[in-house]
Design a protein around this motif. Structure first.
Motif, mmCIF file in Angstrom:
data_model
loop_
_atom_site.group_PDB
_atom_site.id
_atom_site.type_symbol
_atom_site.label_atom_id
_atom_site.label_comp_id
_atom_site.label_asym_id
_atom_site.label_seq_id
_atom_site.Cartn_x
_atom_site.Cartn_y
_atom_site.Cartn_z
ATOM 1 N N SER B 51 39.300 40.658 35.248
ATOM 2 C CA SER B 51 38.464 41.711 35.807
ATOM 3 C C SER B 51 37.593 41.196 36.947
ATOM 4 C CB SER B 51 37.553 42.310 34.735
ATOM 5 O OG SER B 51 38.334 42.884 33.726
ATOM 6 N N ILE B 52 37.097 39.971 36.819
ATOM 7 C CA ILE B 52 36.245 39.425 37.880
ATOM 8 C C ILE B 52 37.063 39.225 39.155
ATOM 9 C CG2 ILE B 52 34.718 37.504 38.527
ATOM 10 C CD1 ILE B 52 33.562 39.353 36.362
ATOM 11 N N THR B 53 38.335 38.891 39.020
ATOM 12 C CA THR B 53 39.215 38.815 40.188
ATOM 13 C C THR B 53 39.283 40.179 40.868
ATOM 14 O OG1 THR B 53 40.561 37.099 39.145
ATOM 15 C CG2 THR B 53 41.581 38.309 40.945
ATOM 16 N N ALA B 54 39.517 41.219 40.060
ATOM 17 C CA ALA B 54 39.620 42.569 40.614
ATOM 18 C C ALA B 54 38.308 42.989 41.269
ATOM 19 C CB ALA B 54 39.991 43.548 39.502
ATOM 20 N N MET B 55 37.204 42.713 40.591
ATOM 21 C CA MET B 55 35.918 43.139 41.144
ATOM 22 C C MET B 55 35.545 42.341 42.391
ATOM 23 S SD MET B 55 34.132 43.876 37.550
ATOM 24 C CE MET B 55 32.431 43.946 38.049
ATOM 25 N N LEU B 60 32.616 44.102 44.190
ATOM 26 C CA LEU B 60 31.734 44.782 43.240
ATOM 27 C C LEU B 60 31.083 43.796 42.270
ATOM 28 C CD1 LEU B 60 33.945 47.900 42.397
ATOM 29 C CD2 LEU B 60 31.803 47.887 43.694
ATOM 30 N N ILE B 61 31.017 42.544 42.648
ATOM 31 C CA ILE B 61 30.401 41.534 41.780
ATOM 32 C C ILE B 61 28.882 41.701 41.812
ATOM 33 C CG2 ILE B 61 30.027 39.037 41.501
ATOM 34 C CD1 ILE B 61 32.847 39.863 40.793
ATOM 35 N N PRO B 62 28.244 41.871 40.629
ATOM 36 C CA PRO B 62 26.787 41.991 40.628
ATOM 37 C C PRO B 62 26.164 40.672 41.081
ATOM 38 C CG PRO B 62 27.637 41.777 38.381
ATOM 39 C CD PRO B 62 28.826 41.874 39.276
ATOM 40 N N ASP B 183 42.794 48.137 35.946
ATOM 41 C CA ASP B 183 42.272 47.143 35.004
ATOM 42 C C ASP B 183 42.434 47.662 33.574
ATOM 43 O OD1 ASP B 183 41.032 45.098 33.703
ATOM 44 O OD2 ASP B 183 39.118 45.246 34.758
ATOM 45 N N GLU B 184 43.458 47.212 32.903
ATOM 46 C CA GLU B 184 43.763 47.614 31.527
ATOM 47 C C GLU B 184 43.769 49.141 31.365
ATOM 48 O OE1 GLU B 184 44.006 45.302 28.830
ATOM 49 O OE2 GLU B 184 42.972 43.517 29.555
ATOM 50 N N PRO B 185 44.535 49.859 32.189
ATOM 51 C CA PRO B 185 44.437 51.322 32.182
ATOM 52 C C PRO B 185 44.938 51.968 30.891
ATOM 53 C CG PRO B 185 46.316 50.643 33.494
ATOM 54 C CD PRO B 185 45.577 49.390 33.125
ATOM 55 N N ILE B 212 50.519 48.078 43.324
ATOM 56 C CA ILE B 212 49.669 48.155 42.127
ATOM 57 C C ILE B 212 49.391 46.754 41.594
ATOM 58 C CG2 ILE B 212 49.475 49.003 39.745
ATOM 59 C CD1 ILE B 212 51.190 51.349 40.422
ATOM 60 N N VAL B 213 48.104 46.471 41.395
ATOM 61 C CA VAL B 213 47.736 45.255 40.674
ATOM 62 C C VAL B 213 47.438 45.696 39.251
ATOM 63 C CG1 VAL B 213 46.114 43.331 40.479
ATOM 64 C CG2 VAL B 213 46.725 44.225 42.750
ATOM 65 N N MET B 214 48.276 45.275 38.309
ATOM 66 C CA MET B 214 48.157 45.741 36.926
ATOM 67 C C MET B 214 47.548 44.628 36.074
ATOM 68 S SD MET B 214 48.783 48.013 34.552
ATOM 69 C CE MET B 214 49.965 49.213 35.143
ATOM 70 N N ILE B 215 46.298 44.840 35.684
ATOM 71 C CA ILE B 215 45.626 43.843 34.854
ATOM 72 C C ILE B 215 45.830 44.199 33.394
ATOM 73 C CG2 ILE B 215 43.363 42.918 34.225
ATOM 74 C CD1 ILE B 215 42.527 43.330 37.110
ATOM 75 N N THR B 216 46.307 43.269 32.607
ATOM 76 C CA THR B 216 46.587 43.584 31.208
ATOM 77 C C THR B 216 46.558 42.315 30.376
ATOM 78 O OG1 THR B 216 48.226 44.523 29.691
ATOM 79 C CG2 THR B 216 49.094 43.436 31.638
ATOM 80 N N HIS B 217 46.364 42.474 29.077
ATOM 81 C CA HIS B 217 46.511 41.309 28.208
ATOM 82 C C HIS B 217 47.825 41.431 27.442
ATOM 83 C CE1 HIS B 217 44.943 44.408 25.617
ATOM 84 N NE2 HIS B 217 45.619 43.801 24.670
#
Ligand SMILES: Nc1ncnc2c1ncn2[C@@H]1O[C@H](COP(=O)(O)OP(=O)(O)OP(=O)(O)O)[C@@H](O)[C@H]1O
Ligand code: SF4
Ligand code: SF4
Ligand SMILES: [Mg+2]
Lengths: 328, 332
Positions: B51-55, B60-62, B183-185, B212-217
Motif C-alpha cells: 500500500s505504501i508503494t501505491a500511496m 498520498l504519503i502522510p 489496493d486489495e479491491p 491496472i496495478v493490482m495489489i493483493t495478498h
C-alpha cells in the motif's frame, strides 16, 4: 465413532428494527433457520458459507452465548438446550471457542499468564496445577515461558491466535468451536496455526467445528463439511466427495469462484448473479433462487429439503438433484 | 495489442517513516514498470509495503512522519515526485485513479452517489452539470449497477458491499484514467462477489485499455488476473516476472514458502508447509537478507550480504544469493 454433538432443527431469529425510520415496525432476521447436523468425537466438521449466512451464530448458539429461538442441542446424548446457570457453567468447561480476531479477543490489560489461567481460576483449579498447566500449554502452542509476563500488544497476530488457542484448551475441552480462527492471518502464519490446530487435535483427541469462509482452508482441515446459505444448510457430506462432486448449485458456484493459485487450471466458472439477499427479507421458496442459474417456477415457492444424493452420505437441498436411495 | 512503452515506471523508490522508535523502511528500493492495457500484480504479506508503494505513486504519503526519501515515479516519462501538489491534483483521479479495499475510504457517506460523481467529473472534465449527470448514469451502467438512474440518488450506505465496490470503481473510472491502482479491491468480499468484481475489472480493462496495478495478498487473484507480478517482502521486491513463470517456475525461497503454505482444493496434503517465524520489524531489519531468519535455504553469507536483484532468465528477476553468480542488473 460416537456422536458428540447433535443439533436438531436449530433456529435463531433476531428481532431488528425495520428499514423505515418512521415506523416502529420490527423485523426478524432469521440468522439460523432450521439447521440440523451431528459431530462425531474426534472429527472436524467444517461450516462454510458467505458473510451473513449464519455460520457464527450457529456456533454461538451451540455454546449458548446466544439463546436459541427453537430446536434442540444434544451434547454426549444429553439435551442441553435448556441448561442454565451452574449446569451451563460446568458444561462450558467441555465446550470452548476460538475467535477470529486475535486482537479483539484478548484483554489488553492482562498478561498472557493471567489470560490463559483465567478459565482455570474460574473453575477453582489450585494454583500449583495452574502453573504446571500454563507451562505445558505455552509449550504445546509454541510460546516460551518468558512470554508469560507480556501483554497482548507485544505479540504478532499469529502469536495472539496461539494465546487464544492456549486459553481455549486450558480446561481440556472436548469440543472446540473455531470461528474463523485463521481468517485474519497472513498465509504463511495461517499455515502455522492450521498445523498447530491439527497437532493439538491429535494429541488431545479434540473435536472441532471449524467455521470459515475460506473454502481451501476448510477443505484442508475438515473431515465433513456443511455449506450454509441464508441460515440453512444447503449441502453436507464427506469433504472429498463434496469438493469433488458438489451437487447443490450454490456449492458448485462457491467452489468455482475460488481463484486458484495456478494459471494452468482453466475452471468452468459459474458466476452467480446479484448479491446475497438480506437475511431480514429472504426469498420465498428456495432461498438461492434469486441467484441460481437453474431456478425454475417451483423454486420460487417451495423450499427444498435436504435429501440423500450419494451413497456416501452426501445430502443436498435442491429440487433438481436426484435423490439416491441407499441399497441394503 | 499492448503498447511496449511503459506508461508508468517506478525506479528505486524508497519511502520511510520517521517514528520515535526508529526509521520504518516501509518501501526500500522498489522498481517496476507497467504498460498500457497490462495488469501488474503486487503481492506480499501484511506490512510488506504494497500500500505504501501505491500511496507513494499517488503522492498520498502522510508527511510527517512519512517521506519519499529517494526514487522516481515516471508517468508518461515525467517524474511525479517533482510535481507540485496542485499539478498532482490534476493527475489524481483523472490520469491515475485508485480504488481501495474499503470503498468508504473514497466515498463520502453524507452525499448521494450522484453528487459525488458529478463533482468528480466536473473537477476534471469540461462539461456542464447535465452532461456530467448523463456521464454518471453511463458509468453506473458500465459497472453493472441495475436501475442506474434511480440508484444514483442513493447514499453509499444504501448499497451492499459488492455494489459499493462497483460504485467506487465507477467513480475511479469517471475520467478514463490510464492507470488504475487497485489496493486489495476484493479482499473484504465474499468469493462469489469477488468473482463478479474481478470479471468486471477484466471487462473494463478490455474496453478502456487502462493499465491496472493490482495489489493483493492472494496468489489466487494474481493467477487469475495478472500479466506480470512483483512479490514483496519487508519493503523490497524479491521476485519479479511474468505471472505464468512465477507459478510454473518460482525462484525465490519466500515465493516457494508462500505457494506451499496455501491449501489447495485440487490436492490435499497431510500437512501445510508453513514458513516458520514472522516478518521482521522494519525498524530493525536483520543484516544481510531480510528473509534469512525464516529461510530454509539460508547460507552463511545470507546473514551478512544483502542480495541485489539478479536476472535469472529473460524478464525473471530475483533477489536471492542462490542466484547471485548470474548477471546483475540493478545493484542497491
Ligand atoms: N503512518 C505510518 N507510520 C509509521 N509506519 C507506517 C505508517 N504507515 C505504514 N507504516 C508501516 O509501513 C510498512 C508497510 O505498510 P503497508 O501499508 O505498505 O503494507 P501492506 O503491504 O500494504 O500491508 P497490508 O497487506 O496489511 O495492507 C508497515 O510496517 C507499516 O506499519
Ligand atoms: S431448488 Fe431451484 S433455485 Fe434452489 S438450488 Fe435447486 S435449482 Fe436452484
Ligand atoms: S539470500 Fe539466502 S536467506 Fe535470502 S532468500 Fe536467498 S537463500 Fe534465503
Ligand atoms: Mg495494504
Amino acid at each position: 465413532m460416537s456422536t458428540l454433538l447433535e443439533v436438531k432443527d436449530l433456529k435463531k431469529h433476531f428481532p431488528v428494527k425495520g428499514d423505515s425510520l418512521f415506523t416502529k415496525e420490527m423485523k426478524t432476521v432469521k440468522a439460523v433457520d432450521g439447521v440440523s447436523f451431528t459431530v462425531n468425537k474426534g472429527e472436524t466438521l467444517g461450516l462454510v458459507g458467505e458473510s451473513g449466512c449464519g455460520k457464527s451464530t450457529t456456533g454461538r448458539t451451540i455454546l449458548k452465548l446466544v439463546e436459541p429461538t427453537s430446536g434442540e442441542i444434544y451434547f454426549r446424548g444429553e439435551n442441553i438446550t435448556s441448561f442454565q446457570g451452574e449446569k451451563m457453567r460446568k458444561l462450558r468447561k467441555e465446550m470452548q471457542i476460538i475467535f477470529q480476531d486475535p486482537y479483539a479477543s484478548l484483554n489488553p490489560r492482562k498478561t498472557i499468564e493471567q489470560i490463559i489461567t483465567e478459565p482455570m481460576k474460574i473453575f477453582n483449579i489450585p494454583k500449583r496445577d495452574r502453573n504446571k498447566k500454563l507451562n505445558r500449554l505455552l509449550d504445546v502452542v509454541g510460546l516460551s515461558s518468558y512470554h508469560k509476563v507480556r501483554y497482548p500488544h507485544e505479540f504478532s497476530g499469529g502469536q495472539r491466535q496461539r494465546i487464544g488457542i492456549a486459553r481455549a484448551l486450558a480446561l481440556e475441552p472436548e469440543l472446540v468451536i473455531c470461528d474463523e480462527p485463521v481468517s485474519a492471518l497472513d498465509v504463511s502464519i495461517q499455515a502455522q496455526v492450521v498445523n498447530l490446530m491439527e497437532d493439538l487435535q491429535e494429541e488431545f483427541n479434540l473435536t472441532y467445528i471449524f467455521i470459515a469462509h475460506d473454502l481451501s482452508v476448510v477443505h484442508h482441515i475438515s473431515d465433513r463439511v456443511a455449506v450454509m446459505y441464508l441460515g440453512q444448510i444447503v449441502e453436507t457430506g464427506q469433504v472429498d466427495e463434496l469438493y469433488k462432486n458438489p451437487k447443490h448449485p450454490y456449492t458448485q458456484a462457491l467452489l468455482s469462484a475460488i481463484p486458484e493459485a495456478d494459471p494452468t487450471i482453466q475452471k468452468e466458472r459459474i458466476v452467480v448473479k446479484g448479491d446475497l439477499p438480506s437475511p431480514s427479507n429472504p426469498p420465498q421458496g428456495c432461498k438461492f433462487h434469486t441467484r441460481c442459474p437453474y431456478a425454475e417456477e417451483i423454486c420460487r415457492t417451495v423450499n427444498p429439503a435436504l435429501k440423500q444424493v450419494s451413497t456416501g452420505g452426501q445430502q443436498a437441498a435442491c429440487h433438481f438433484v436426484k435423490e439416491v436411495v441407499e441399497e441394503y | 495489442m499492448k503498447d511496449e512503452t511503459p506508461i508508468l515506471q517506478v525506479k528505486q523508490l524508497h519511502t520511510h517513516f520517521f517514528s520515535k522508535s526508529g526509521v520504518v523502511k516501509a518501501v526500500d528500493g522498489v522498481n517496476f514498470d507497467i504498460k498500457p492495457g497490462e495488469t501488474l500484480g503486487i503481492v506480499g504479506e501484511s506490512g510488506s509495503g504494497k500500500s505504501i508503494t501505491a500511496m507513494s505513486i499517488m503522492r498520498l504519503i502522510p508527511s510527517p512522519p512519512g517521506k519519499i526519501v529517494n526514487g522516481e515515479v515516471l508517468f508518461k516519462g515525467e517524474d511525479l515526485l517533482k510535481k507540485s501538489e496542485k499539478q498532482m491534483r490534476k493527475i489524481r483521479g483523472k490520469e491515475i485513479s485508485m480504488i481501495f479495499q474499503d470503498p468508504m475510504t473514497s466515498l463520502n457517506p453524507v452525499l448521494t452517489v450522484e453528487k459525488q460523481m458529478i463533482e468528480t467529473i466536473l473537477t476534471h472534465e469540461n462539461m456542464n452539470k447535465s452532461q456530467a449527470r448523463e456521464r454518471a448514469v453511463e458509468l453506473m451502467d458500465l459497472v453493472g449497477i441495475p436501475e442506474s438512474r434511480n440508484r444514483l440518488k442513493n447514499y453509499p450506505h444504501e448499497f451492499s458491499g459488492g455494489m459499493r465496490q462497483r460504485v467506487m470503481i465507477a467513480m475511479a473510472l469517471a475520467c478514463n484514467p490510464e492507470v488504475l491502482i487497485a489496493d486489495e479491491p476484493t479482499t473484504a468480499l465474499d468469493v462469489t462477489i469477488q468473482a463478479q468484481i474481478l470479471e468486471l475489472l477484466n471487462k473494463l480493462q478490455k474496453e478502456l485499455g487502462m493499465a491496472i496495478v493490482m495489489i493483493t495478498h492472494d496468489l489466487g487473484v494474481v493467477a487469475e488476473v495478472c500479466d506480470r507480478v512483483m512479490v514483496m517482502y519487508a519493503g523490497k521486491p524479491v521476485e519479479f516476472t511474468e505471472a505464468n513463470s512465477l507459478f510454473a517456475n518460482p525462484k525465490h525461497p519466500y515465493t516457494w514458502g508462500l505457494m506451499n503454505s496455501i491449501p489447495k482444493i485440487t490436492s490435499k496434503k497431510e500437512k501445510l508447509e508453513a514458513i516458520e517465524g514472522a516478518p521482521p520489524d522494519l525498524r530493525a531489519l536483520p543484516q544481510g537478507c531480510s528473509f534469512a531468519p525464516r529461510c530454509k535455504h539460508a547460507m552463511e553469507q545470507c546473514l551478512t550480504i544483502d542480495p541485489s536483484i539478479t536476472k535469472v532468465e529473460e524478464s525473471h528477476h530475483v533477489r536471492c544469493l542462490l542466484y547471485e553468480e548470474t548477471e546483475k542488473v540493478i545493484s542497491t
